[in-house]
Design an enzyme around this catalytic site. Sequence first.
Site, PDB file in Angstrom:
ATOM      1  N   HIS A   1      -3.608   6.938   2.826  1.00  0.00           N
ATOM      2  CA  HIS A   1      -4.029   5.724   2.516  1.00  0.00           C
ATOM      3  C   HIS A   1      -5.568   5.259   2.930  1.00  0.00           C
ATOM      4  O   HIS A   1      -5.801   5.698   3.879  1.00  0.00           O
ATOM      5  CB  HIS A   1      -3.267   4.516   2.998  1.00  0.00           C
ATOM      6  CG  HIS A   1      -3.399   3.210   2.520  1.00  0.00           C
ATOM      7  ND1 HIS A   1      -3.637   2.806   1.328  1.00  0.00           N
ATOM      8  CD2 HIS A   1      -3.534   1.906   3.275  1.00  0.00           C
ATOM      9  CE1 HIS A   1      -4.128   1.623   1.089  1.00  0.00           C
ATOM     10  NE2 HIS A   1      -3.930   1.144   2.439  1.00  0.00           N
TER      11      HIS A   1
ATOM     12  N   ASN B   1     -10.328  -0.484  -0.281  1.00  0.00           N
ATOM     13  CA  ASN B   1      -8.850  -0.305  -0.080  1.00  0.00           C
ATOM     14  C   ASN B   1      -8.133  -1.175  -1.656  1.00  0.00           C
ATOM     15  O   ASN B   1      -8.070  -2.201  -2.018  1.00  0.00           O
ATOM     16  CB  ASN B   1      -8.215  -1.208   0.999  1.00  0.00           C
ATOM     17  CG  ASN B   1      -6.695  -1.131   1.114  1.00  0.00           C
ATOM     18  OD1 ASN B   1      -5.910  -0.608   0.373  1.00  0.00           O
ATOM     19  ND2 ASN B   1      -6.100  -1.542   2.316  1.00  0.00           N
TER      20      ASN B   1
ATOM     21  N   CYS C   1       0.716  -1.206  -0.001  1.00  0.00           N
ATOM     22  CA  CYS C   1      -0.006   0.008   0.194  1.00  0.00           C
ATOM     23  C   CYS C   1       0.945   1.274  -0.023  1.00  0.00           C
ATOM     24  O   CYS C   1       0.196   2.376  -0.237  1.00  0.00           O
ATOM     25  CB  CYS C   1      -1.049  -0.050   1.081  1.00  0.00           C
ATOM     26  SG  CYS C   1      -2.254  -1.469   1.080  1.00  0.00           S
TER      27      CYS C   1
HETATM   28  N1  ACO Z   1     -18.803  -9.271   8.291  1.00  0.00           N
HETATM   29  C1  ACO Z   1     -19.254  -9.381   9.457  1.00  0.00           C
HETATM   30  N2  ACO Z   1     -18.567  -9.653  10.687  1.00  0.00           N
HETATM   31  C2  ACO Z   1     -17.242  -9.930  10.438  1.00  0.00           C
HETATM   32  C3  ACO Z   1     -16.737  -9.400   9.112  1.00  0.00           C
HETATM   33  C4  ACO Z   1     -17.422  -9.307   8.117  1.00  0.00           C
HETATM   34  N3  ACO Z   1     -16.862  -8.880   6.947  1.00  0.00           N
HETATM   35  N4  ACO Z   1     -15.207  -9.490   9.351  1.00  0.00           N
HETATM   36  C5  ACO Z   1     -15.069 -10.032  10.515  1.00  0.00           C
HETATM   37  N5  ACO Z   1     -16.460  -9.964  11.217  1.00  0.00           N
HETATM   38  C6  ACO Z   1     -16.448 -10.286  12.361  1.00  0.00           C
HETATM   39  C7  ACO Z   1     -15.331 -11.013  13.251  1.00  0.00           C
HETATM   40  O1  ACO Z   1     -15.344 -12.720  12.670  1.00  0.00           O
HETATM   41  C8  ACO Z   1     -15.529 -10.796  14.900  1.00  0.00           C
HETATM   42  O2  ACO Z   1     -16.598 -11.775  15.238  1.00  0.00           O
HETATM   43  P1  ACO Z   1     -16.432 -12.244  16.589  1.00  0.00           P
HETATM   44  O3  ACO Z   1     -16.483 -11.028  17.566  1.00  0.00           O
HETATM   45  O4  ACO Z   1     -17.717 -13.034  16.822  1.00  0.00           O
HETATM   46  O5  ACO Z   1     -15.367 -12.945  16.666  1.00  0.00           O
HETATM   47  C9  ACO Z   1     -16.024  -9.391  14.768  1.00  0.00           C
HETATM   48  O6  ACO Z   1     -16.609  -9.160  13.268  1.00  0.00           O
HETATM   49  C10 ACO Z   1     -15.123  -8.257  15.058  1.00  0.00           C
HETATM   50  O7  ACO Z   1     -13.931  -8.611  14.203  1.00  0.00           O
HETATM   51  P2  ACO Z   1     -12.509  -7.537  14.096  1.00  0.00           P
HETATM   52  O8  ACO Z   1     -11.481  -8.218  13.486  1.00  0.00           O
HETATM   53  O9  ACO Z   1     -12.500  -7.558  15.857  1.00  0.00           O
HETATM   54  O10 ACO Z   1     -13.288  -6.237  13.742  1.00  0.00           O
HETATM   55  P3  ACO Z   1     -12.539  -4.960  13.671  1.00  0.00           P
HETATM   56  O11 ACO Z   1     -13.381  -3.980  14.413  1.00  0.00           O
HETATM   57  O12 ACO Z   1     -10.960  -4.858  14.480  1.00  0.00           O
HETATM   58  O13 ACO Z   1     -12.324  -4.413  12.178  1.00  0.00           O
HETATM   59  C11 ACO Z   1     -10.886  -4.564  10.230  1.00  0.00           C
HETATM   60  C12 ACO Z   1     -11.702  -5.356  11.366  1.00  0.00           C
HETATM   61  C13 ACO Z   1     -11.916  -3.746   9.508  1.00  0.00           C
HETATM   62  C14 ACO Z   1     -10.180  -5.414   9.467  1.00  0.00           C
HETATM   63  C15 ACO Z   1     -10.045  -3.619  10.979  1.00  0.00           C
HETATM   64  O14 ACO Z   1      -9.330  -4.518  12.005  1.00  0.00           O
HETATM   65  C16 ACO Z   1      -8.960  -2.949  10.422  1.00  0.00           C
HETATM   66  O15 ACO Z   1      -9.391  -2.038   9.201  1.00  0.00           O
HETATM   67  N6  ACO Z   1      -7.837  -3.168  10.281  1.00  0.00           N
HETATM   68  C17 ACO Z   1      -6.748  -2.518   9.628  1.00  0.00           C
HETATM   69  C18 ACO Z   1      -6.363  -3.443   8.198  1.00  0.00           C
HETATM   70  C19 ACO Z   1      -5.583  -2.495   7.426  1.00  0.00           C
HETATM   71  O16 ACO Z   1      -5.378  -1.511   7.567  1.00  0.00           O
HETATM   72  N7  ACO Z   1      -5.294  -3.372   6.350  1.00  0.00           N
HETATM   73  C20 ACO Z   1      -4.630  -3.067   5.276  1.00  0.00           C
HETATM   74  C21 ACO Z   1      -3.101  -2.246   5.367  1.00  0.00           C
HETATM   75  S1  ACO Z   1      -3.145  -1.820   3.818  1.00  0.00           S
HETATM   76  C22 ACO Z   1      -2.233  -3.040   2.765  1.00  0.00           C
HETATM   77  O17 ACO Z   1      -0.924  -2.970   3.013  1.00  0.00           O
HETATM   78  C23 ACO Z   1      -2.866  -3.868   1.962  1.00  0.00           C
END
Ligand code: ACO
Length: 324
Positions: free
Chosen positions: A251, A281, A113
């Site tokens: 980003h 993203n 990214c």
């Molecule tokens: N739909 C519904 N529920 C979901 C989904 C979905 N798509 N995905 C995960 N869940 C559930 C999980 O299973 C979990 O359920 P549980 O509580 O029963 O275990 C619950 O939702 C919460 O999951 P978390 O992972 O804790 O959710 P969070 O609030 O952390 O959000 C996210 C997840 C959006 C991925 C966030 O952590 C994030 O944006 N992180 C940074 C990601 C990032 O920056 N990535 C890319 C970097 S760029 C690159 O180099 C490509």
Amino acid sequence: MKNIGIVAVGKYVPERIVTNHDLEKVVETSDEWITTRTGIKERRLARRDETTTDMAIEAAKSALDGSPVPAEGIELIIVATASTDSNFPAVACKVQSAIGAKNAAAFDVSAACSGFLCAITTAKQYLTSGMFKTALVIAAEKATNLLDWSDRATCVLFGDGAGACILAPVEEGRGILSEYLHSAGEFHELLYVKTEEPAQLEFNTKIQKPAIVMQGQELFKVAVTSMADAVDLVVEKAGLKLEDVDCVVPHQANDRIISAVAKRAGVSKDKFFINIQKYGNTSAAAVAIALYEAVEEGMIKPGSVVVMVTFGSGLVTAANLIKW
Ligand code: ACO
């Protein structure tokens, strides 16, 4: 010391729109979950026969459309991509051929990214040293090729697209005034593309399709601190104050990350350009597409102080400050 600036921008996004409601039919998710956790409403999906190179070429043509430098005047082409069509040749060489930039050197960089800003910083060094006078920098991603469509934690986040810019000497006091590049390799396992180890393969074994593996919550924390600190650093390095910043182009990984970066860096979120709702993203292309749209929508104008900041797999953080 020569001043190097961005003299043209370009973008390309595939036609097909995939909404959160469409994804509700693919994995157990909801529009409500995706919107509140990420800010994403829809993303673009490239056609099966549409490659990263095809998108890079379209973004390059879009940048050349408004460029004072014609294709034959481009001396360096760098493409940032984490989703190349094939290991070689470089996407940049195929772009060179398609646009007729016959006087250019061309290669790709891989920094996920943060690839677009790494490529801009790399190109800028060639231009300041005098080795080349002009550069075309492109970020192009078919990120959806790297998705496991049964993994709801990742497949709802990414999309496809490309952005581009042309770098050339600009007048004194304008252009890229400061830059920051840093890698924290100790965190590389927080986000990677899983492929089968070649050493474990027998002859004729089908290589598994690569897929993104991510520890979202850990990444979230590192993303906020490293991007916020990078904003502060480039502003200070340019000898400016946070209140001098007119527009931050971050980003586009998660709207909540952007809010937290704005708060920690001490810059109003109103100054952040956000289009994650439309594209999700798009990895390296995200900040490139956002830059194009910030210019198109008038948030960046001649004289604006612009900060671009990215974060991604590696983990690589990059930022620059530009007097537009
Ligand atoms: N739909 C519904 N529920 C979901 C989904 C979905 N798509 N995905 C995960 N869940 C559930 C999980 O299973 C979990 O359920 P549980 O509580 O029963 O275990 C619950 O939702 C919460 O999951 P978390 O992972 O804790 O959710 P969070 O609030 O952390 O959000 C996210 C997840 C959006 C991925 C966030 O952590 C994030 O944006 N992180 C940074 C990601 C990032 O920056 N990535 C890319 C970097 S760029 C690159 O180099 C490509």
